[in-house]
Enzyme design. Structure first.
Site, PDB file in Angstrom:
ATOM      1  N   GLU A   1       0.841  -1.200   0.000  1.00 10.96           N
ATOM      2  CA  GLU A   1       0.000   0.000   0.000  1.00 10.96           C
ATOM      3  C   GLU A   1       0.872   1.244   0.000  1.00 10.96           C
ATOM      4  O   GLU A   1       1.779   1.371   0.813  1.00 10.96           O
ATOM      5  CB  GLU A   1      -0.887   0.017   1.255  1.00 10.96           C
TER       6      GLU A   1
ATOM      7  N   ILE B   1       0.778   8.400  -1.051  1.00  9.95           N
ATOM      8  CA  ILE B   1       1.498   9.434  -1.781  1.00  9.95           C
ATOM      9  C   ILE B   1       1.404  10.732  -0.990  1.00  9.95           C
ATOM     10  O   ILE B   1       0.311  11.114  -0.525  1.00  9.95           O
ATOM     11  CB  ILE B   1       0.920   9.603  -3.202  1.00  9.95           C
TER      12      ILE B   1
ATOM     13  N   HIS C   1       0.945  13.854  -1.194  1.00  6.49           N
ATOM     14  CA  HIS C   1       0.388  14.873  -2.098  1.00  6.49           C
ATOM     15  C   HIS C   1      -1.124  14.838  -1.910  1.00  6.49           C
ATOM     16  O   HIS C   1      -1.681  13.769  -1.632  1.00  6.49           O
ATOM     17  CB  HIS C   1       0.737  14.539  -3.561  1.00  6.49           C
TER      18      HIS C   1
ATOM     19  N   TYR D   1      -8.696   5.114  -8.327  1.00  4.02           N
ATOM     20  CA  TYR D   1      -8.876   3.666  -8.522  1.00  4.02           C
ATOM     21  C   TYR D   1      -8.861   3.358 -10.012  1.00  4.02           C
ATOM     22  O   TYR D   1      -9.405   4.113 -10.816  1.00  4.02           O
ATOM     23  CB  TYR D   1     -10.220   3.212  -7.941  1.00  4.02           C
TER      24      TYR D   1
ATOM     25  N   LYS E   1       4.645  -2.716  13.150  1.00  4.80           N
ATOM     26  CA  LYS E   1       4.467  -2.659  14.609  1.00  4.80           C
ATOM     27  C   LYS E   1       2.981  -2.682  14.921  1.00  4.80           C
ATOM     28  O   LYS E   1       2.165  -2.288  14.099  1.00  4.80           O
ATOM     29  CB  LYS E   1       5.028  -1.332  15.156  1.00  4.80           C
TER      30      LYS E   1
HETATM   31  P1  ADP Z   1      -8.755   1.242   0.128  1.00  6.52           P
HETATM   32  O1  ADP Z   1      -9.033   0.358   1.318  1.00  6.52           O
HETATM   33  O2  ADP Z   1      -9.701   1.019  -1.011  1.00  6.52           O
HETATM   34  O3  ADP Z   1      -7.313   1.162  -0.308  1.00  6.52           O
HETATM   35  P2  ADP Z   1      -8.115   3.823   1.346  1.00  6.52           P
HETATM   36  O4  ADP Z   1      -8.890   4.433   2.483  1.00  6.52           O
HETATM   37  O5  ADP Z   1      -6.759   3.251   1.680  1.00  6.52           O
HETATM   38  O6  ADP Z   1      -9.036   2.750   0.634  1.00  6.52           O
HETATM   39  O7  ADP Z   1      -7.969   4.936   0.210  1.00  6.52           O
HETATM   40  C1  ADP Z   1      -7.159   4.657  -0.906  1.00  6.52           C
HETATM   41  C2  ADP Z   1      -7.585   5.394  -2.175  1.00  6.52           C
HETATM   42  O8  ADP Z   1      -7.574   6.821  -1.939  1.00  6.52           O
HETATM   43  C3  ADP Z   1      -6.587   5.189  -3.291  1.00  6.52           C
HETATM   44  O9  ADP Z   1      -6.874   4.003  -4.031  1.00  6.52           O
HETATM   45  C4  ADP Z   1      -6.746   6.450  -4.148  1.00  6.52           C
HETATM   46  O10 ADP Z   1      -7.744   6.257  -5.138  1.00  6.52           O
HETATM   47  C5  ADP Z   1      -7.211   7.505  -3.137  1.00  6.52           C
HETATM   48  N1  ADP Z   1      -6.193   8.496  -2.744  1.00  6.52           N
HETATM   49  C6  ADP Z   1      -6.413   9.834  -2.688  1.00  6.52           C
HETATM   50  N2  ADP Z   1      -5.321  10.511  -2.293  1.00  6.52           N
HETATM   51  C7  ADP Z   1      -4.346   9.570  -2.090  1.00  6.52           C
HETATM   52  C8  ADP Z   1      -2.970   9.664  -1.685  1.00  6.52           C
HETATM   53  N3  ADP Z   1      -2.400  10.852  -1.380  1.00  6.52           N
HETATM   54  N4  ADP Z   1      -2.259   8.504  -1.589  1.00  6.52           N
HETATM   55  C9  ADP Z   1      -2.842   7.319  -1.871  1.00  6.52           C
HETATM   56  N5  ADP Z   1      -4.131   7.167  -2.262  1.00  6.52           N
HETATM   57  C10 ADP Z   1      -4.897   8.285  -2.381  1.00  6.52           C
HETATM   58 MG    MG Z   2      -5.655   1.388   1.035  1.00  8.10          MG
END
Ligand code: ADP
Ligand code: MG
Length: 157
Positions: free
Chosen positions: A81, A84, A86, A93, A109
């Site tokens: 996972e 990013i 930013h 997705y 941890k």
């Molecule tokens: P999931 O369980 O589906 O991975 P998350 O709560 O971990 O859900 O959110 C991940 C999704 O958020 C990513 O797939 C992406 O589409 C979106 N997203 C938006 N900003 C970011 C970021 N800065 N880093 C990673 N994913 C991000």
């Molecule tokens: Mg995730």
């Protein structure tokens, strides 16, 4: 075992994770598919890493990455996972995420509270930002990997 495979280049589609609420914690993590995770070296250590990431043909940003045990598969398979560093306007997705992992921060941890977890991740993010400004890590931001057409994936070149 953590550093042996670095730098590690990887590209794959962003898929739905298992809804652990990363986004609710303010730390969304873009998950790679099981197939992409299977392509990682089987002996790569679980834990927290850092590096560079780019979505589609977008800009290259700093990232922190977790390689962990996937609860969905009763912790016999890994999950990868990427958070990013930013702020994106929208979720991405289904898009292609390209990453290069350049360094290792710490092993996985368990935390006593959500607050402790969040503050550990904030420290990981600060550590990643500092390390990635050092020349040996900064140089990978400009790597041709981020400008190559899809399909030409060459690991550890
Ligand atoms: P999931 O369980 O589906 O991975 P998350 O709560 O971990 O859900 O959110 C991940 C999704 O958020 C990513 O797939 C992406 O589409 C979106 N997203 C938006 N900003 C970011 C970021 N800065 N880093 C990673 N994913 C991000
Ligand atoms: Mg995730």
């Amino acid at each position: 075992a953590a550093m042996r495979h670095l730098p590690y280049f990887c590209r794959g589609e962003v898929v739905k994770g298992f809804g652990r609420g990363s986004k609710e914690l303010g730390i969304p993590t873009a998950n790679f598919s099981e197939q992409v995770v299977e392509s990682f070296p089987s002996d790569i250590s679980t834990g927290i890493y850092y590096g560079w990431a780019c979505v589609g043909n977008g800009d290259v940003h700093k990232m922190v990455l977790s390689i962990g045990w996937n609860p969905f598969y009763k912790n016999i398979k890994k999950s990868v996972e990427t958070h990013i560093i930013h702020t994106f306007k929208e979720d991405f997705y289904g898009e292609i995420l390209s990453i290069v992992i350049t360094g290792y921060i710490r092993p996985e941890k368990n935390f006593d509270s959500v607050e402790a977890l969040i503050s550990a991740i904030q420290e990981d993010i600060e550590e990643a930002k500092r390390q990635l400004d050092l020349p040996e890590h900064l140089k990978l931001k400009e790597d041709n990997f981020f400008h190559l057409p899809e399909g030409k994936i060459v690991n550890n070149h």
